[in-house]
Design a protein around this motif. Structure first.
Motif, PDB file in Angstrom:
ATOM      1  N   ALA A 157     -56.809  26.015 -95.277  1.00 37.05           N
ATOM      2  CA  ALA A 157     -57.750  25.195 -94.513  1.00 37.05           C
ATOM      3  C   ALA A 157     -57.630  23.720 -94.888  1.00 37.05           C
ATOM      4  O   ALA A 157     -57.132  23.359 -95.971  1.00 37.05           O
ATOM      5  CB  ALA A 157     -59.178  25.681 -94.753  1.00 37.05           C
ATOM      6  N   SER A 158     -58.120  22.873 -94.013  1.00 33.27           N
ATOM      7  CA  SER A 158     -58.203  21.451 -94.302  1.00 33.27           C
ATOM      8  C   SER A 158     -59.086  21.243 -95.530  1.00 33.27           C
ATOM      9  O   SER A 158     -60.146  21.860 -95.645  1.00 33.27           O
ATOM     10  CB  SER A 158     -58.784  20.710 -93.097  1.00 33.27           C
ATOM     11  N   GLY A 159     -58.655  20.386 -96.442  1.00 34.60           N
ATOM     12  CA  GLY A 159     -59.404  20.147 -97.667  1.00 34.60           C
ATOM     13  C   GLY A 159     -59.019  21.075 -98.800  1.00 34.60           C
ATOM     14  O   GLY A 159     -59.514  20.915 -99.921  1.00 34.60           O
ATOM     15  N   ALA A 160     -58.125  22.056 -98.559  1.00 34.60           N
ATOM     16  CA  ALA A 160     -57.617  22.944 -99.617  1.00 34.60           C
ATOM     17  C   ALA A 160     -56.279  22.420-100.111  1.00 34.60           C
ATOM     18  O   ALA A 160     -55.586  21.652 -99.416  1.00 34.60           O
ATOM     19  CB  ALA A 160     -57.481  24.366 -99.090  1.00 34.60           C
ATOM     20  N   GLU A 161     -55.908  22.851-101.303  1.00 31.61           N
ATOM     21  CA  GLU A 161     -54.634  22.391-101.888  1.00 31.61           C
ATOM     22  C   GLU A 161     -53.948  23.549-102.601  1.00 31.61           C
ATOM     23  O   GLU A 161     -54.573  24.274-103.377  1.00 31.61           O
ATOM     24  CB  GLU A 161     -54.868  21.238-102.868  1.00 31.61           C
ATOM     25  N   VAL A 162     -52.647  23.707-102.356  1.00 31.77           N
ATOM     26  CA  VAL A 162     -51.837  24.750-102.986  1.00 31.77           C
ATOM     27  C   VAL A 162     -50.655  24.076-103.667  1.00 31.77           C
ATOM     28  O   VAL A 162     -49.909  23.314-103.034  1.00 31.77           O
ATOM     29  CB  VAL A 162     -51.339  25.779-101.951  1.00 31.77           C
ATOM     30  N   SER A 163     -50.480  24.350-104.976  1.00 33.89           N
ATOM     31  CA  SER A 163     -49.365  23.794-105.745  1.00 33.89           C
ATOM     32  C   SER A 163     -48.570  24.940-106.343  1.00 33.89           C
ATOM     33  O   SER A 163     -49.146  25.914-106.849  1.00 33.89           O
ATOM     34  CB  SER A 163     -49.874  22.875-106.864  1.00 33.89           C
ATOM     35  N   ALA A 164     -47.229  24.829-106.320  1.00 38.08           N
ATOM     36  CA  ALA A 164     -46.371  25.903-106.831  1.00 38.08           C
ATOM     37  C   ALA A 164     -45.155  25.324-107.533  1.00 38.08           C
ATOM     38  O   ALA A 164     -44.649  24.260-107.147  1.00 38.08           O
ATOM     39  CB  ALA A 164     -45.925  26.813-105.687  1.00 38.08           C
ATOM     40  N   GLY A 165     -44.694  26.048-108.554  1.00 37.60           N
ATOM     41  CA  GLY A 165     -43.456  25.652-109.204  1.00 37.60           C
ATOM     42  C   GLY A 165     -42.251  25.912-108.326  1.00 37.60           C
ATOM     43  O   GLY A 165     -41.218  25.253-108.451  1.00 37.60           O
ATOM     44  N   GLY A 166     -42.366  26.903-107.428  1.00 39.61           N
ATOM     45  CA  GLY A 166     -41.298  27.215-106.481  1.00 39.61           C
ATOM     46  C   GLY A 166     -41.697  26.792-105.079  1.00 39.61           C
ATOM     47  O   GLY A 166     -42.278  25.732-104.870  1.00 39.61           O
ATOM     48  N   SER A 167     -41.390  27.667-104.122  1.00 35.90           N
ATOM     49  CA  SER A 167     -41.683  27.377-102.726  1.00 35.90           C
ATOM     50  C   SER A 167     -43.077  27.877-102.346  1.00 35.90           C
ATOM     51  O   SER A 167     -43.672  28.691-103.055  1.00 35.90           O
ATOM     52  CB  SER A 167     -40.631  28.036-101.823  1.00 35.90           C
ATOM     53  N   ILE A 168     -43.559  27.393-101.201  1.00 40.36           N
ATOM     54  CA  ILE A 168     -44.858  27.812-100.670  1.00 40.36           C
ATOM     55  C   ILE A 168     -44.625  28.414 -99.284  1.00 40.36           C
ATOM     56  O   ILE A 168     -44.006  27.778 -98.413  1.00 40.36           O
ATOM     57  CB  ILE A 168     -45.842  26.628-100.595  1.00 40.36           C
ATOM     58  N   VAL A 170     -46.634  30.026 -96.068  1.00 45.00           N
ATOM     59  CA  VAL A 170     -47.942  30.178 -95.438  1.00 45.00           C
ATOM     60  C   VAL A 170     -47.724  30.919 -94.125  1.00 45.00           C
ATOM     61  O   VAL A 170     -47.077  30.396 -93.202  1.00 45.00           O
ATOM     62  CB  VAL A 170     -48.619  28.813 -95.196  1.00 45.00           C
ATOM     63  N   TYR A 171     -48.269  32.121 -94.026  1.00 45.24           N
ATOM     64  CA  TYR A 171     -48.084  32.953 -92.836  1.00 45.24           C
ATOM     65  C   TYR A 171     -49.087  32.641 -91.730  1.00 45.24           C
ATOM     66  O   TYR A 171     -49.114  33.320 -90.707  1.00 45.24           O
ATOM     67  CB  TYR A 171     -48.152  34.431 -93.213  1.00 45.24           C
ATOM     68  N   GLY A 172     -49.886  31.628 -91.954  1.00 45.00           N
ATOM     69  CA  GLY A 172     -50.816  31.135 -90.933  1.00 45.00           C
ATOM     70  C   GLY A 172     -50.674  29.631 -90.851  1.00 45.00           C
ATOM     71  O   GLY A 172     -49.724  29.038 -91.379  1.00 45.00           O
ATOM     72  N   PRO A 173     -51.621  28.961 -90.216  1.00 44.29           N
ATOM     73  CA  PRO A 173     -51.567  27.496 -90.137  1.00 44.29           C
ATOM     74  C   PRO A 173     -51.747  26.850 -91.514  1.00 44.29           C
ATOM     75  O   PRO A 173     -52.552  27.294 -92.331  1.00 44.29           O
ATOM     76  CB  PRO A 173     -52.727  27.147 -89.205  1.00 44.29           C
ATOM     77  N   LEU A 174     -50.986  25.797 -91.753  1.00 43.27           N
ATOM     78  CA  LEU A 174     -51.127  24.995 -92.969  1.00 43.27           C
ATOM     79  C   LEU A 174     -51.811  23.697 -92.572  1.00 43.27           C
ATOM     80  O   LEU A 174     -51.200  22.807 -91.966  1.00 43.27           O
ATOM     81  CB  LEU A 174     -49.750  24.717 -93.589  1.00 43.27           C
ATOM     82  N   ARG A 175     -53.114  23.615 -92.905  1.00 41.64           N
ATOM     83  CA  ARG A 175     -53.887  22.431 -92.520  1.00 41.64           C
ATOM     84  C   ARG A 175     -54.272  21.565 -93.724  1.00 41.64           C
ATOM     85  O   ARG A 175     -54.665  20.413 -93.550  1.00 41.64           O
ATOM     86  CB  ARG A 175     -55.163  22.864 -91.789  1.00 41.64           C
ATOM     87  N   GLY A 176     -54.168  22.108 -94.923  1.00 42.46           N
ATOM     88  CA  GLY A 176     -54.521  21.352 -96.124  1.00 42.46           C
ATOM     89  C   GLY A 176     -53.297  20.699 -96.741  1.00 42.46           C
ATOM     90  O   GLY A 176     -52.403  20.220 -96.032  1.00 42.46           O
ATOM     91  N   ARG A 177     -53.239  20.703 -98.051  1.00 42.68           N
ATOM     92  CA  ARG A 177     -52.150  20.055 -98.787  1.00 42.68           C
ATOM     93  C   ARG A 177     -51.292  21.132 -99.463  1.00 42.68           C
ATOM     94  O   ARG A 177     -51.829  22.039-100.121  1.00 42.68           O
ATOM     95  CB  ARG A 177     -52.700  19.091 -99.836  1.00 42.68           C
ATOM     96  N   ALA A 178     -49.974  20.999 -99.346  1.00 44.58           N
ATOM     97  CA  ALA A 178     -49.027  21.931 -99.972  1.00 44.58           C
ATOM     98  C   ALA A 178     -48.077  21.123-100.842  1.00 44.58           C
ATOM     99  O   ALA A 178     -47.376  20.225-100.350  1.00 44.58           O
ATOM    100  CB  ALA A 178     -48.254  22.713 -98.915  1.00 44.58           C
ATOM    101  N   ASP A 187     -35.225  22.150-105.209  1.00 43.94           N
ATOM    102  CA  ASP A 187     -34.743  23.120-104.217  1.00 43.94           C
ATOM    103  C   ASP A 187     -35.881  23.883-103.542  1.00 43.94           C
ATOM    104  O   ASP A 187     -35.640  24.697-102.641  1.00 43.94           O
ATOM    105  CB  ASP A 187     -33.801  24.132-104.881  1.00 43.94           C
ATOM    106  N   ALA A 188     -37.099  23.658-103.992  1.00 41.37           N
ATOM    107  CA  ALA A 188     -38.239  24.356-103.402  1.00 41.37           C
ATOM    108  C   ALA A 188     -38.430  23.911-101.945  1.00 41.37           C
ATOM    109  O   ALA A 188     -38.009  22.826-101.535  1.00 41.37           O
ATOM    110  CB  ALA A 188     -39.496  24.080-104.212  1.00 41.37           C
ATOM    111  N   ARG A 189     -39.086  24.785-101.159  1.00 40.70           N
ATOM    112  CA  ARG A 189     -39.364  24.470 -99.762  1.00 40.70           C
ATOM    113  C   ARG A 189     -40.798  24.873 -99.405  1.00 40.70           C
ATOM    114  O   ARG A 189     -41.449  25.601-100.141  1.00 40.70           O
ATOM    115  CB  ARG A 189     -38.385  25.185 -98.830  1.00 40.70           C
ATOM    116  N   ILE A 190     -41.230  24.418 -98.252  1.00 41.17           N
ATOM    117  CA  ILE A 190     -42.544  24.780 -97.720  1.00 41.17           C
ATOM    118  C   ILE A 190     -42.314  25.414 -96.347  1.00 41.17           C
ATOM    119  O   ILE A 190     -41.629  24.827 -95.489  1.00 41.17           O
ATOM    120  CB  ILE A 190     -43.460  23.552 -97.615  1.00 41.17           C
ATOM    121  N   VAL A 200     -47.720  17.133 -97.455  1.00 40.38           N
ATOM    122  CA  VAL A 200     -46.747  18.061 -98.031  1.00 40.38           C
ATOM    123  C   VAL A 200     -45.939  17.278 -99.065  1.00 40.38           C
ATOM    124  O   VAL A 200     -45.690  16.079 -98.895  1.00 40.38           O
ATOM    125  CB  VAL A 200     -45.817  18.677 -96.966  1.00 40.38           C
ATOM    126  N   ALA A 201     -45.534  17.971-100.151  1.00 40.03           N
ATOM    127  CA  ALA A 201     -44.777  17.303-101.215  1.00 40.03           C
ATOM    128  C   ALA A 201     -43.839  18.313-101.864  1.00 40.03           C
ATOM    129  O   ALA A 201     -44.162  19.498-101.980  1.00 40.03           O
ATOM    130  CB  ALA A 201     -45.714  16.705-102.260  1.00 40.03           C
TER     131      ALA A 201
END
Length: 236
Positions: A157-168, A170-178, A187-190, A200-201
């Protein structure tokens, strides 16, 4: 006349003797001793604990009474935790050995083949792990997973944030920050079914909503890092 009794004599316990053999290692120093001790330190560093608790025979057969630094050899071995139980190949009358605490030699013993010192293996890095979230990430939530990929079966959702050492993923809409590739993984991807992200970063390089490719927004897309630029591709 009173009768006297002699105390009962208890039998003495039997002394039990059995044999037990141990393998003693033999160290044979060579001149110059400073270089030999440096080589020993290098070997100890590569095979930590190899000499711990092992009985050592010190063979001075490759040295003579005039060897430089000979007087400090036995103390140097003790400082390194090497327990010398016997000395051979030298002479107690050598002046350099006058202050040594000379252990009594063991009788007998047969020489064995040269022993290869095993090297400590480098610890294996833990395998990357994947975090799977079966529910959407709601506004205000923050997910940080430095150990591998993050897979989200719902939306972000908008206003949410997901951080990962690898890739992210999302099987639905990505409205927040990845934020993928934290810790230096370029080499990671989103991946997302609908790119509507606020930011996105990857590996510290980012793009805000205004900087994203408009042809990829609101569509299945993936984000990758090319050099120092984020690139956007259709998710096919």
């Amino acid at each position: 006349m009173s009768a006297t009794t002699s105390p009962t004599t208890s039998p003495l316990p039997r002394i039990r003797i059995s044999g037990r053999s141990f393998l003693a290692l033999t160290l044979t120093p060579e001149a110059p001793l400073e270089d030999w001790l440096s080589a020993l330190d290098h070997q100890i560093a590569r095979s930590a604990g190899f000499f711990a608790g092992k009985p050592i025979i010190l063979d001075l057969g490759m040295l003579d009474a005039e060897a430089e630094h000979l007087s400090g050899l036995l103390p140097a071995l003790k400082e390194r935790g090497i327990r010398v139980i016997g000395i051979e190949g030298g002479d107690r009358a050598w002046p350099a050995l006058a202050d040594w605490d000379w252990p009594e030699n063991f009788a007998g013993g047969r020489a064995s083949a040269e022993i290869a010192i095993p090297e400590d293996s480098a610890p294996e890095a833990p395998a990357p792990r994947t975090l799977i979230l079966e529910t959407p990430v709601r506004s205000g939530q923050q997910v940080v997973w430095p150990d591998g990929d993050v897979v989200i079966l719902g939306s972000v959702a908008s206003g949410a944030e997901v951080s990962a050492g690898g890739s992210i993923h999302v099987y639905g809409p990505l409205r927040g920050r990845a934020i993928a590739g934290i810790g230096g993984n370029s080499d990671a991807r989103i991946f997302t079914r609908a790119l509507e992200a606020e930011l996105v970063a990857i590996d510290g390089f980012y793009a805000t909503a205004e900087e994203m490719d408009p042809e990829q927004t609101s569509k299945p897309a993936q984000v990758a890092l090319s050099g120092e630029t984020l690139t956007f591709f259709p998710l096919t």
